[in-house]
Design a protein around this motif. Structure first.
Motif, PDB file in Angstrom:
ATOM      1  N   TYR A 156       1.676   3.839  -3.002  1.00  0.00           N
ATOM      2  CA  TYR A 156       0.806   4.952  -3.399  1.00  0.00           C
ATOM      3  C   TYR A 156       0.820   6.089  -2.369  1.00  0.00           C
ATOM      4  O   TYR A 156       0.026   7.018  -2.449  1.00  0.00           O
ATOM      5  CB  TYR A 156      -0.625   4.444  -3.577  1.00  0.00           C
ATOM      6  CG  TYR A 156      -0.720   3.300  -4.559  1.00  0.00           C
ATOM      7  CD1 TYR A 156      -0.706   3.524  -5.934  1.00  0.00           C
ATOM      8  CD2 TYR A 156      -0.797   1.975  -4.103  1.00  0.00           C
ATOM      9  CE1 TYR A 156      -0.771   2.462  -6.830  1.00  0.00           C
ATOM     10  CE2 TYR A 156      -0.872   0.920  -4.988  1.00  0.00           C
ATOM     11  CZ  TYR A 156      -0.853   1.170  -6.358  1.00  0.00           C
ATOM     12  OH  TYR A 156      -0.921   0.122  -7.247  1.00  0.00           O
ATOM     13  N   GLN A 157       1.709   6.001  -1.387  1.00  0.00           N
ATOM     14  CA  GLN A 157       1.755   7.014  -0.332  1.00  0.00           C
ATOM     15  C   GLN A 157       3.106   7.693  -0.304  1.00  0.00           C
ATOM     16  O   GLN A 157       4.056   7.283  -0.989  1.00  0.00           O
ATOM     17  CB  GLN A 157       1.449   6.359   1.017  1.00  0.00           C
ATOM     18  CG  GLN A 157       0.069   5.711   1.082  1.00  0.00           C
ATOM     19  CD  GLN A 157      -0.201   5.050   2.427  1.00  0.00           C
ATOM     20  OE1 GLN A 157       0.363   5.428   3.442  1.00  0.00           O
ATOM     21  NE2 GLN A 157      -1.067   4.044   2.435  1.00  0.00           N
ATOM     22  N   ASN A 158       3.189   8.739   0.498  1.00  0.00           N
ATOM     23  CA  ASN A 158       4.464   9.439   0.645  1.00  0.00           C
ATOM     24  C   ASN A 158       5.421   8.572   1.454  1.00  0.00           C
ATOM     25  O   ASN A 158       5.099   8.123   2.552  1.00  0.00           O
ATOM     26  CB  ASN A 158       4.257  10.776   1.359  1.00  0.00           C
ATOM     27  CG  ASN A 158       3.485  11.764   0.498  1.00  0.00           C
ATOM     28  OD1 ASN A 158       3.599  11.770  -0.726  1.00  0.00           O
ATOM     29  ND2 ASN A 158       2.687  12.616   1.132  1.00  0.00           N
TER      30      ASN A 158
ATOM     31  N   GLN B 121       0.829  -1.217   0.000  1.00  0.00           N
ATOM     32  CA  GLN B 121       0.000   0.000   0.000  1.00  0.00           C
ATOM     33  C   GLN B 121       0.859   1.260   0.000  1.00  0.00           C
ATOM     34  O   GLN B 121       0.424   2.321  -0.465  1.00  0.00           O
ATOM     35  CB  GLN B 121      -0.921   0.018   1.224  1.00  0.00           C
ATOM     36  CG  GLN B 121      -1.910  -1.123   1.309  1.00  0.00           C
ATOM     37  CD  GLN B 121      -2.676  -1.130   2.615  1.00  0.00           C
ATOM     38  OE1 GLN B 121      -2.707  -0.138   3.347  1.00  0.00           O
ATOM     39  NE2 GLN B 121      -3.301  -2.257   2.932  1.00  0.00           N
ATOM     40  N   LEU B 122       2.077   1.130   0.516  1.00  0.00           N
ATOM     41  CA  LEU B 122       2.950   2.310   0.631  1.00  0.00           C
ATOM     42  C   LEU B 122       3.444   2.818  -0.719  1.00  0.00           C
ATOM     43  O   LEU B 122       3.953   3.928  -0.818  1.00  0.00           O
ATOM     44  CB  LEU B 122       4.141   1.987   1.539  1.00  0.00           C
ATOM     45  CG  LEU B 122       3.759   1.721   3.004  1.00  0.00           C
ATOM     46  CD1 LEU B 122       4.937   1.182   3.781  1.00  0.00           C
ATOM     47  CD2 LEU B 122       3.245   3.008   3.655  1.00  0.00           C
TER      48      LEU B 122
END
Length: 406
Positions: free
Chosen positions: A288-290, A285-286
């Motif tokens: 798609y994250q900062n 999931q990370l």
């Protein structure tokens, strides 16, 4: 007839005595002498100064070493390096880099997070581990380790590996702790089996001379994430089991239940850090994250979600988790308030990326200071060191900071 019989018995007796002496001689020469322990070969484990504690300046520094993939020393060749980087490259380059980091950073503790040796590349697991962990032992630094998915592929199984690691010089690693407090066992409590080998916790005490010198102010948790599993006929990577999460919950709860010092902030939790090898299923999931660092390869995690993230969130004290396994991922990302950080592969015999320097992670915990001296942990930071000419320091960030009182 009696004379002949006596003579015959005498000959048999002589042959029997000769045979007995021959057997004794053989046993002595071939077996007993090999089992004799000479004083120059006796080795007693060297222990670090314990307990682990913060320095006089209120800091505690951890070096995370991920994926050494150590083979057989100078005869084990490197992978994924360019011809211009090294004239000749072997496991010794891994050792040289580890020594450089230790000299530059002077850590208080080293956490080896799995795939310490590459089992399929060594004919002697014990000798490879001695070489791999050698720099920590030579310098007398306290260290601990968990296993990855490749450590057991040689001459020792996972239980034997952890026993060996726990007996090595300056190691504070444990095979597994008692699942119940000894006092409860004395009262008829039941010893519950914990899955895996290498589930244990370490407490880090306040600076010497401070009012917290006899109290833990930072807790370190080590978990065995396994190697391979077959789930409903499907082969997948290992994962942290329910029994391990029960143990973690119990230990964390007990540590938080310790009598709070009067100088600690009311309701303040003791921060904790966790170390294991295989990342959890939520890690992708990370992408798609900062994040801080690089996400360069697919996350190789188990298909089984055993609820590690939910457990960590519910505990509330673990502020960051440090993993390995995916060598060219070196990022930190936040999942539900907890930072998950890759170490970045350090080992030259493990796969890497040509032109992308091997690396290792540093974690620094800093205690706050109040009117009565050093207080609880106030901030936890991290950064990485690269194996380049300058031993470059990159991606420094704050992982956790205690909220200021209002």
């Amino acid at each position: 007839m009696e004379s002949i019989s006596a003579k015959w018995n005498w000959k048999h007796s002589l042959l029997y005595i000769t045979l007995i002496y021959a057997i004794i001689f053989f046993v002595d020469k071939q077996i007993l002498q090999k089992l004799q322990i000479s004083h120059d070969k006796i080795h007693l484990k060297k222990y670090p100064d314990l307990p682990l504690r913060f320095r006089y300046d209120g800091t505690f520094k951890i070096l995370q070493v991920a994926d050494m993939h150590y083979g057989m020393g100078k005869v084990t060749r490197c992978r994924d390096v360019t011809a211009t980087e090294f004239k000749y490259c072997s496991d010794l380059n891994t050792t040289r880099f580890l020594k450089r980091i230790i000299e530059a950073e002077k850590p208080d503790f080293i956490a080896f997070t799995g795939d310490n040796i590459f089992g399929s590349s060594t004919t002697d697991a014990a000798e490879s581990m001695i070489q791999a962990f050698g720099p920590a032992m030579e310098l007398g630094l306290p260290w601990a380790a968990v296993l990855g998915n490749h450590d057991q592929e040689s001459t020792m199984d996972r239980e034997e590996l952890m026993y060996f690691i726990s007996l090595m010089d300056y190691s504070v690693a444990q095979v597994n702790p008692p699942a119940e407090d000894p006092s409860n066992l004395a009262k008829g409590g039941v010893m519950e089996k914990i899955d895996g080998f290498g589930n244990y916790d370490m407490r880090v005490y306040g600076p010497p001379g401070s009012h917290l010198a006899n109290s833990s102010i930072l807790n370190l948790f080590f978990l065995d994430s396994g190697d391979r599993e077959t789930v409903r006929g499907v082969r997948t990577y290992g994962y942290i089991k329910e029994s391990q999460l029960h143990w973690l919950h119990r230990v964390s709860e007990a540590l938080q239940g310790q009598k709070q010092d009067s100088n600690r902030k009311v309701g303040a939790q003791l921060p904790g850090l966790a170390f294991f090898h295989i990342p959890i299923p939520e890690t992708p999931q990370l992408y798609y994250q900062n994040i801080v660092g690089q996400f360069q390869e697919a996350v190789a995690c188990s298909r089984v979600n055993s609820g590690v993230l939910q457990t960590l969130v519910s505990l509330g004290d673990i502020k960051a988790v440090f993993v390995g396994h995916d060598h060219t991922n070196d990022f930190c990302g936040n999942l539900n308030g907890i930072w998950f950080c890759y170490g970045g592969g350090i080992g030259y015999h493990g796969y890497g990326k040509a032109g992308w320097p091997r690396r290792a992670r540093i974690i620094l915990a800093e205690a706050g200071k109040g009117e009565n001296g050093w207080m609880e942990v106030e901030m936890i930071k991290t950064w990485k060191r690269l194996d380049d000419q300058r031993l470059s320091k990159i991606d420094e960030q704050v992982l956790w900071e205690m909220c200021p009182s209002r």
